[in-house]
Motif scaffolding. Structure first.
Motif, PDB file in Angstrom:
ATOM      1  N   GLY A 113       9.081  66.808   2.408  1.00 18.95           N
ATOM      2  CA  GLY A 113      10.408  66.237   2.623  1.00 18.95           C
ATOM      3  C   GLY A 113      11.106  65.934   1.319  1.00 18.95           C
ATOM      4  N   SER A 114      12.330  65.462   1.441  1.00 17.42           N
ATOM      5  CA  SER A 114      13.140  65.164   0.274  1.00 17.42           C
ATOM      6  C   SER A 114      12.666  63.886  -0.394  1.00 17.42           C
ATOM      7  CB  SER A 114      14.597  65.025   0.720  1.00 17.42           C
ATOM      8  OG  SER A 114      15.394  64.538  -0.330  1.00 17.42           O
ATOM      9  N   GLN A 118      18.364  63.770   9.225  1.00 14.27           N
ATOM     10  CA  GLN A 118      17.807  63.242   7.984  1.00 14.27           C
ATOM     11  C   GLN A 118      18.812  63.364   6.846  1.00 14.27           C
ATOM     12  OE1 GLN A 118      14.146  65.730   8.223  1.00 14.27           O
ATOM     13  NE2 GLN A 118      13.069  63.777   7.948  1.00 14.27           N
ATOM     14  N   GLY A 160      20.774  64.288   3.631  1.00 15.69           N
ATOM     15  CA  GLY A 160      20.757  65.438   2.747  1.00 15.69           C
ATOM     16  C   GLY A 160      20.314  66.739   3.373  1.00 15.69           C
ATOM     17  N   ARG A 161      20.127  66.750   4.698  1.00 18.80           N
ATOM     18  CA  ARG A 161      19.712  67.978   5.396  1.00 18.80           C
ATOM     19  C   ARG A 161      20.868  68.526   6.214  1.00 18.80           C
ATOM     20  NH1 ARG A 161      14.161  69.336   6.123  1.00 18.80           N
ATOM     21  NH2 ARG A 161      12.744  67.882   5.077  1.00 18.80           N
ATOM     22  N   SER A 201      22.349  72.382   8.441  1.00 23.24           N
ATOM     23  CA  SER A 201      22.187  73.756   8.884  1.00 23.24           C
ATOM     24  C   SER A 201      23.495  74.472   8.601  1.00 23.24           C
ATOM     25  CB  SER A 201      21.842  73.831  10.377  1.00 23.24           C
ATOM     26  OG  SER A 201      22.883  73.267  11.165  1.00 23.24           O
ATOM     27  N   GLU A 209      18.234  76.507   7.077  1.00 23.39           N
ATOM     28  CA  GLU A 209      18.275  75.072   6.842  1.00 23.39           C
ATOM     29  C   GLU A 209      18.511  74.822   5.360  1.00 23.39           C
ATOM     30  OE1 GLU A 209      14.603  73.502   8.225  1.00 23.39           O
ATOM     31  OE2 GLU A 209      15.014  73.921  10.338  1.00 23.39           O
ATOM     32  N   GLN A 225      18.788  71.815   2.311  1.00 26.09           N
ATOM     33  CA  GLN A 225      18.372  70.456   2.001  1.00 26.09           C
ATOM     34  C   GLN A 225      18.685  70.123   0.547  1.00 26.09           C
ATOM     35  OE1 GLN A 225      14.170  69.899   2.402  1.00 26.09           O
ATOM     36  NE2 GLN A 225      14.183  67.771   1.734  1.00 26.09           N
ATOM     37  N   TYR A 230      17.301  68.357  -1.978  1.00 27.61           N
ATOM     38  CA  TYR A 230      15.968  67.777  -2.165  1.00 27.61           C
ATOM     39  C   TYR A 230      15.990  66.593  -3.127  1.00 27.61           C
ATOM     40  CZ  TYR A 230      11.066  67.351  -3.413  1.00 27.61           C
ATOM     41  OH  TYR A 230       9.808  66.866  -3.652  1.00 27.61           O
ATOM     42  N   MET A 275      18.440  72.024  -4.663  1.00 26.73           N
ATOM     43  CA  MET A 275      18.713  72.354  -3.271  1.00 26.73           C
ATOM     44  C   MET A 275      17.669  73.334  -2.762  1.00 26.73           C
ATOM     45  SD  MET A 275      22.844  72.514  -2.867  1.00 26.73           S
ATOM     46  CE  MET A 275      22.629  72.421  -1.080  1.00 26.73           C
TER      47      MET A 275
END
Length: 226
Positions: free
Chosen positions: A29-30, A101, A103-104, A106, A117, A119, A121, A131
């Motif tokens: 995850g980030s 979540q 910073g996430r 599509s 997807e 993100q 990060y 990213m």
């Protein structure tokens, strides 16, 4: 020292990192606890790329380019890219749909059952952003990492973070690409000089933790300017 020499030295030193950064499990995850969209907006320079489908030889196909993030009329975050190719300015864009979540996102309108997807990060909003892009194709997971900076400068700690994230995703040095700046005299907007100084650090002794973050002794660096 010219930009070609600076880029060549960075790539040479990435070779030296082999064996110093262990293979780690994919990043889950980030590192961001929240995402401040208003601070993230604006222009970023795409300084480095990495991906499961990228090869170092791809640098000859890439010129310097920018990514600009801004809210559109539907209050969605839109990213617009611009790249110079000879005397042409190539542009493309898409809209990001926020996920639950921070910073996430599509990609809006992405074709197929498994849209890409996106993100954010890691970022400090003022200097750099990492990213992460994921999509499924033919039963395989396609990964990409973009290193964005507000200026044509890579700080040592930022390059460390980029390399460590790439390694944590199971990618190799050969998957890292730096866009070709040798013949870039105009900004990707094609209407003004790039400006700034390209400073590329020499990274020695980078050590990465399982989380994909730099750890252990700090890297030493000297700065190269054209």
């Amino acid at each position: 020292m010219g930009r070609w020499c600076a880029l060549w030295l960075v790539l040479t030193l990435l070779d030296a990192l082999k064996g110093q950064i262990p293979n780690t499990k994919p990043v889950a995850g980030s590192v961001l606890q929240s995402f401040k969209e208003d601070q993230f907006q604006g222009e970023w320079f795409v300084i480095g790329l990495a991906g499961s489908t990228h090869r170092r030889s791809d640098k000859f196909l890439l010129n310097s380019f920018t990514a600009t993030f801004e809210r559109n009329e539907n209050s969605r975050l839109q990213v617009s890219y611009a790249m110079t190719r000879g005397h042409r300015c190539i542009t493309w864009s898409y809209v990001l749909i926020p996920a639950a979540q921070p910073g996430r996102f599509s990609v809006d309108g992405a074709s197929g059952a498994n849209p890409e997807e996106v993100q954010v990060y890691d970022t400090d909003y003022n200097v750099f952003a990492l990213m992460l892009f994921r999509r499924q194709s033919g039963g395989q997971s396609i990964l990409r990492v973009n290193l964005l900076c507000r200026m044509w400068i890579i700080q040592t700690r930022v390059l460390d973070k980029f390399v460590c994230l790439v390694r944590a995703l199971g990618l190799s040095d050969n998957n890292i690409v730096f866009p070709d700046l040798a013949e870039s005299h105009k900004a990707p907007h094609c209407d003004r000089d790039m400006g700034g100084i390209l400073g590329l650090p020499l990274v020695l002794g980078t050590q990465c933790c399982i989380s994909g973050e730099p750890c252990g002794p700090q890297s030493t660096a000297s700065w190269l300017v054209p």
